[in-house]
Scaffold this motif. Sequence first.
Motif, PDB file in Angstrom:
ATOM      1  N   SER A 181       0.824  -1.208   0.000  1.00 36.41           N
ATOM      2  CA  SER A 181       0.000   0.000   0.000  1.00 36.41           C
ATOM      3  C   SER A 181       0.858   1.258   0.000  1.00 36.41           C
ATOM      4  CB  SER A 181      -0.931   0.005   1.207  1.00 36.41           C
ATOM      5  OG  SER A 181      -1.794  -1.115   1.175  1.00 36.41           O
ATOM      6  N   ALA A 182       1.965   1.225   0.756  1.00 35.35           N
ATOM      7  CA  ALA A 182       2.843   2.393   0.807  1.00 35.35           C
ATOM      8  C   ALA A 182       3.484   2.664  -0.555  1.00 35.35           C
ATOM      9  CB  ALA A 182       3.927   2.187   1.868  1.00 35.35           C
ATOM     10  N   ILE A 183       3.865   1.612  -1.258  1.00 36.19           N
ATOM     11  CA  ILE A 183       4.458   1.780  -2.590  1.00 36.19           C
ATOM     12  C   ILE A 183       3.428   2.351  -3.553  1.00 36.19           C
ATOM     13  CG2 ILE A 183       5.396   0.548  -4.585  1.00 36.19           C
ATOM     14  CD1 ILE A 183       6.756  -1.358  -2.593  1.00 36.19           C
ATOM     15  N   THR A 184       2.220   1.789  -3.542  1.00 35.13           N
ATOM     16  CA  THR A 184       1.164   2.299  -4.420  1.00 35.13           C
ATOM     17  C   THR A 184       0.850   3.751  -4.085  1.00 35.13           C
ATOM     18  OG1 THR A 184       0.203   0.090  -4.665  1.00 35.13           O
ATOM     19  CG2 THR A 184      -1.219   1.957  -5.186  1.00 35.13           C
ATOM     20  N   HIS A 185       0.824   4.087  -2.819  1.00 35.41           N
ATOM     21  CA  HIS A 185       0.597   5.479  -2.409  1.00 35.41           C
ATOM     22  C   HIS A 185       1.683   6.393  -2.964  1.00 35.41           C
ATOM     23  CE1 HIS A 185      -0.200   8.982   0.094  1.00 35.41           C
ATOM     24  NE2 HIS A 185       1.059   8.931   0.497  1.00 35.41           N
ATOM     25  N   ALA A 186       2.942   5.937  -2.922  1.00 33.35           N
ATOM     26  CA  ALA A 186       4.041   6.744  -3.446  1.00 33.35           C
ATOM     27  C   ALA A 186       3.913   6.963  -4.951  1.00 33.35           C
ATOM     28  CB  ALA A 186       5.382   6.073  -3.130  1.00 33.35           C
ATOM     29  N   LEU A 187       3.331   5.994  -5.640  1.00 28.53           N
ATOM     30  CA  LEU A 187       3.188   6.098  -7.098  1.00 28.53           C
ATOM     31  C   LEU A 187       1.946   6.882  -7.508  1.00 28.53           C
ATOM     32  CD1 LEU A 187       4.203   2.451  -8.066  1.00 28.53           C
ATOM     33  CD2 LEU A 187       5.455   4.535  -8.695  1.00 28.53           C
ATOM     34  N   SER A 188       0.847   6.696  -6.777  1.00 29.54           N
ATOM     35  CA  SER A 188      -0.430   7.267  -7.218  1.00 29.54           C
ATOM     36  C   SER A 188      -1.005   8.334  -6.296  1.00 29.54           C
ATOM     37  CB  SER A 188      -1.469   6.149  -7.359  1.00 29.54           C
ATOM     38  OG  SER A 188      -1.799   5.621  -6.079  1.00 29.54           O
ATOM     39  N   GLY A 189      -0.541   8.354  -5.050  1.00 33.77           N
ATOM     40  CA  GLY A 189      -1.089   9.302  -4.096  1.00 33.77           C
ATOM     41  C   GLY A 189      -2.357   8.828  -3.418  1.00 33.77           C
TER      42      GLY A 189
END
Length: 409
Positions: free
Chosen positions: A318-326
């Motif tokens: 989830s943290a990686i996806t957040h870093a990519l998409s916000g």
Amino acid sequence: MGRLAAIVGVIGTALAGAIAYGFVSCCQADNPLTASPSTKPLESSPAGARPTIADAAADASEQSEAADADRFSSKIRDIVGNVDLTADEKSDRLWKIFENHAREPEIARYLLDSLQFIKPANKKRVIERVETALHQGTHDDGVKRALINLLSAQFEHDASIAAAAETQLPDNPLVLASLRKAANSNDHATAHQAVLQYSRLGEVQDSLTQLDTARSNGTINASEYVREIGFHLPLIKDPAQQQQLLDLMEDSGLPGQELTELVATTAQLPHALSSLAPASLHTMRRILADNPPAFAVDLLDIDVLALARYNRWASASSAITHALSGEPIPDLLATLVMLPDADPRALIAVAASPMSKPVMQVLTERGLVNDALQRLDRFESAPGNTAVASGIVADIRAKLTKRSLRQSP
């Protein structure tokens, strides 16, 4: 609430432990880096041992004798805490005691671990002492590792300057040179610990070369190699080299679950996600997606470690996806645990984690509380479920129901 609080505590501890790297000595040769400093009582002294050996050891000519455990550890604490002694005087006194107990592994490790907390001005003398002790070649493997740890502890850290500048502080080049020398030792325990300690001191490119050599000659294993690469990955600025390191991690031959654990740990290192290139983040997310953690086949099995493992994986993904998409992390976690084929224990893992409140809020806002409760029903109603398992589920059910009622018009 007691059961759930216990799970939260374990999962929180596991998350913290995933990004912590300990470097104190350990009596187990297969896991020298993860043990906590030696705090257990020393073994009882043999019959006839003199209880005043810590005092007598101040005389360099005194023969080594086993000391009474309580008096011995108390004497060490007295030396370390003595405000009338300089750091160099404390170091000198403890080293004399070590010389008299160097052939008693547990006592020797205890002393060397204590010495790590002392920062003498004359670090060169400490380095020379460690090198002399290592070259004697007759120490227990755990003592050799503790000597390397003491050597590494002489490295001076300064958060106000760049890592490259840090390595040039007065005594740091001596520490690095001594560790490089130890890393090339023919003694496996010495070389193994030196490679891993050197890897943590800021010489990124040099460390990567050394790690490659150590992996090739068997000084470190595949798991250690990948873990160290993961540690260095966020420190690499070149996107192409980041990708090269990720390729090495994937090609290491590690089982998918172990690789996933290490990638998840890398993702949760400080500043990792802000320093990695988007392409590297996409690769890490793919590795995690390809190797989701598995729960036990038996639905009755609530393994706290399995819950923590899932939570690390879900948090990293989830943290990686957040870093990519916000996209907000609670929204991503809520989506993960409510996937049609998700194990109900995924919901339990996240609901019993530090992210519990925001995820439950998202479930409430999405109108998914009843669906979540039905998933808990599947688990809670399993034949033969234990009282502990039922209690954990009941705790989460109560939280979800209470939040749902607060949101009702």
